[in-house]
Design an enzyme around this catalytic site. Structure first.
Site, short mmCIF file in Angstrom:
data_model
loop_
_atom_site.label_atom_id
_atom_site.label_comp_id
_atom_site.label_asym_id
_atom_site.label_seq_id
_atom_site.Cartn_x
_atom_site.Cartn_y
_atom_site.Cartn_z
N GLU A 1 -7.52 1.67 -13.06
CA GLU A 1 -6.97 2.88 -12.45
C GLU A 1 -5.77 3.41 -13.22
O GLU A 1 -5.66 4.63 -13.48
CB GLU A 1 -6.59 2.61 -10.99
CG GLU A 1 -7.80 2.45 -10.09
CD GLU A 1 -7.47 2.04 -8.67
OE1 GLU A 1 -8.31 2.24 -7.79
OE2 GLU A 1 -6.35 1.51 -8.44
N TYR B 1 -9.33 -3.62 -11.02
CA TYR B 1 -9.24 -2.22 -10.58
C TYR B 1 -7.86 -1.63 -10.83
O TYR B 1 -7.75 -0.43 -11.13
CB TYR B 1 -9.64 -2.10 -9.11
CG TYR B 1 -8.62 -2.63 -8.12
CD1 TYR B 1 -7.68 -1.78 -7.55
CD2 TYR B 1 -8.62 -3.97 -7.73
CE1 TYR B 1 -6.75 -2.26 -6.64
CE2 TYR B 1 -7.70 -4.45 -6.83
CZ TYR B 1 -6.76 -3.59 -6.28
OH TYR B 1 -5.84 -4.06 -5.39
N LYS C 1 -0.17 5.38 -5.93
CA LYS C 1 -1.13 5.36 -7.04
C LYS C 1 -2.13 6.49 -6.90
O LYS C 1 -2.52 7.13 -7.88
CB LYS C 1 -1.83 4.01 -7.09
CG LYS C 1 -2.74 3.83 -8.31
CD LYS C 1 -3.26 2.40 -8.36
CE LYS C 1 -3.98 2.02 -7.10
NZ LYS C 1 -4.48 0.64 -7.08
N CYS D 1 0.82 -1.21 0.00
CA CYS D 1 0.00 0.00 0.00
C CYS D 1 0.85 1.26 0.00
O CYS D 1 0.65 2.16 -0.80
CB CYS D 1 -0.93 0.00 1.21
SG CYS D 1 -1.96 1.47 1.29
N CYS E 1 -1.61 1.61 -3.11
CA CYS E 1 -2.67 2.62 -3.06
C CYS E 1 -2.18 4.04 -2.80
O CYS E 1 -2.73 4.99 -3.35
CB CYS E 1 -3.72 2.22 -2.03
SG CYS E 1 -3.09 1.50 -0.52
N HIS F 1 -28.63 20.00 -0.48
CA HIS F 1 -28.78 20.53 -1.84
C HIS F 1 -27.96 21.80 -2.01
O HIS F 1 -27.87 22.61 -1.10
CB HIS F 1 -30.26 20.84 -2.10
CG HIS F 1 -30.54 21.35 -3.48
ND1 HIS F 1 -30.53 20.52 -4.58
CD2 HIS F 1 -30.82 22.59 -3.92
CE1 HIS F 1 -30.81 21.25 -5.65
NE2 HIS F 1 -30.99 22.52 -5.28
N GLU G 1 -27.11 13.97 -2.91
CA GLU G 1 -28.51 14.04 -2.53
C GLU G 1 -29.37 13.04 -3.31
O GLU G 1 -30.43 12.62 -2.88
CB GLU G 1 -29.06 15.45 -2.70
CG GLU G 1 -29.20 15.92 -4.13
CD GLU G 1 -29.75 17.35 -4.21
OE1 GLU G 1 -30.92 17.55 -3.81
OE2 GLU G 1 -29.01 18.24 -4.64
#
Length: 460
Positions: A183, A179, A51, A43, A48, A437, A442
């Site tokens: 990515e 993934y 990356k 990681c 991660c 909002h 939402e």
């Protein structure tokens, strides 16, 4: 005198191993840790964290383009790959140093060496002799997998090497549909590289909801990524002008770099599992029970080497649960159900819980709420970029069992959605939450109409 050199010896100083080692050492246990590369594991060093820095860097081109629609005059922009890589490496070194400091402050001893089990209580450390331990934790993670017999494989790179390219290529072919491949396709495309993503399957991101998979591929292509499905390499040829990917279909793709991101495998090579009697499962991962214990009474394993859910936060929680169970006498099992995940593609994906297909197989009748829309930011800019939000609801209990998103900030939004879903929120409770909002999120609490696909209309 103590029977063993250590109460606990941890093989692997990634996120899971470090967390377990620190907590065990803080209980007063004598803890040793071996790491053959750099502290921090996949990681922090080659996964991660770096990356995500690359994702951030690659998103600016898209932001610049959008900014022009909001009245900004954007001058000439230029990306400096060597400067970025140098700064990225400095930050990774800083983070790795923090991991080392935390281990040392907790009282654990760190050895930079390849570790190999010689029996259930003995660990041979390359260049450092051997040590004995009452308990052993294996946390060696995973590593990229590539087809070993593929002609020309030596001309390709994996995700590991992608972080250290001397220069940014003009053209890249990325093989894979998971993934990591998705990515990196977004990263290189965003940095101006002519990017082709090839995958042998009929769609990207196996394991994700089918609507998410189709929507993500469509949006990636809008951004300029060439997605080629049902396609795989036969060989890679090095030429005077670069590389040629010869596909099984007969197609030939020219590029400067070919990257294989075909998945990862548990890193068990050279661990000496056989000598210690540790069993692996049919996938080659270390087999463990709910408490991360192997078939050998004094040996445990956590993280990607067990191939349960291969995510950094999961490895950390597994490592913590191990320490709580073994060194604090608080038996703890990590619950692998309803773990949220993100794909930092462009646009990004957030997902928690069951896909529609999985829910129908496991639960029977389900209600689907689905919305596709252009976010306010891109509507103003005149861009044809759409978000997808999908809820999967068990019909009988009305519990939300899945939430899936593709669009800006999806990974950030899904984290909080996961809290409610993990607690067993129902659709009526979800709907009772007032919307914020104007936001993209939402839409999560304003979907009231059940989604019925056209081909299911008569059945519904």
């Amino acid at each position: 005198m103590a029977k063993y050199d250590y109460d606990l010896f941890v093989i692997g100083a990634g996120s899971g191993g470090v967390r377990a080692a620190r907590l065990a050492a803080m209980s007063g246990a004598r803890v040793g840790v071996a790491e053959e590369h750099r502290v921090g594991g996949t990681c922090v060093i080659r996964g991660c964290v770096p990356k995500k820095f690359m994702v951030y860097a690659s998103e600016f081109a898209h932001h610049f383009k959008t900014a022009e629609s909001y009245g900004w005059s954007i001058g000439e922009s230029r990306f400096d790959w060597p400067a970025f890589i140098a700064d990225k490496d400095k930050e990774i070194a800083r983070l790795s140093g923090i991991y080392v400091t935390n281990l040392q402050n907790a009282g654990a001893e760190l050895v930079h060496a390849k570790a190999r089990l010689t029996d259930a209580h003995t660990v041979a450390l390359e260049g450092h002799g051997q040590v004995t331990a009452d308990k052993i934790l294996i946390a060696t993670g995973g590593r990229p997998w590539s087809p070993p017999e593929l002609p020309g494989l030596e001309h390709t790179i994996s995700s590991n090497e992608a972080f250290h390219l001397a220069q940014l290529p003009k053209r890249i072919v990325i093989a894979g549909g998971g993934y990591i491949a998705v990515e990196f396709a977004g990263i290189f495309n965003g940095l101006g590289v002519d990017t082709t993503l090839v995958h042998r399957g009929p769609n990207l991101l196996r394991g994700f909801d089918d609507n998410v998979r189709a929507h993500a591929a469509e949006e990636m292509e809008k951004r300029g990524i060439k997605v080629v499905l049902g396609c795989q390499h036969a060989r890679v040829e090095k030429t005077a002008s670069g590389l040629v990917s010869h596909m099984v279909s007969g197609q030939a793709l020219e590029s400067d770099v070919v990257m294989f991101a075909l998945g990862r495998e548990p890193y068990v090579e050279g661990l000496g599992l056989e000598a210690a009697g540790v069993a692996v499962n049919e996938k080659g991962a270390i087999a463990v029970d709910d408490y991360s214990r192997t078939n050998v009474e004094n040996i445990w394993a956590v993280g990607d080497v067990t191939d349960r859910i291969n995510l950094t936060p999961v490895a950390i929680r597994e490592g913590a649960a191990f320490a709580e169970t073994v060194f604090y006498d608080r038996p703890t099992r990590f619950d692998h159900d309803m773990v949220a995940s993100a794909v930092f593609s462009q646009p990004p994906i957030g997902s928690v819980g069951m896909s529609e297909a999985d829910a129908r197989h496991a639960l029977g009748k389900v209600d689907i709420y689905l919305s596709r829309f252009r976010p306010m930011k891109y509507t103003f800019a005149g861009a044809d970029e759409r978000c997808l939000i999908k809820l999967v609801v068990e019909a009988s209990s009305q519990k939300i069992v899945g939430c899936h998103m593709v669009g800006p900030d999806a990974p950030e939004i899904i984290q909080m959605a996961a809290v409610a879903i993990k607690m067993g929120v129902t659709k009526s409770q979800w709907d009772s939450t007032c919307a914020v909002h104007p936001t993209l999120a939402e839409e999560l609490v304003t979907m009231r109409e059940k989604f019925v696909p056209a081909d299911l209309g008569a059945v519904a």
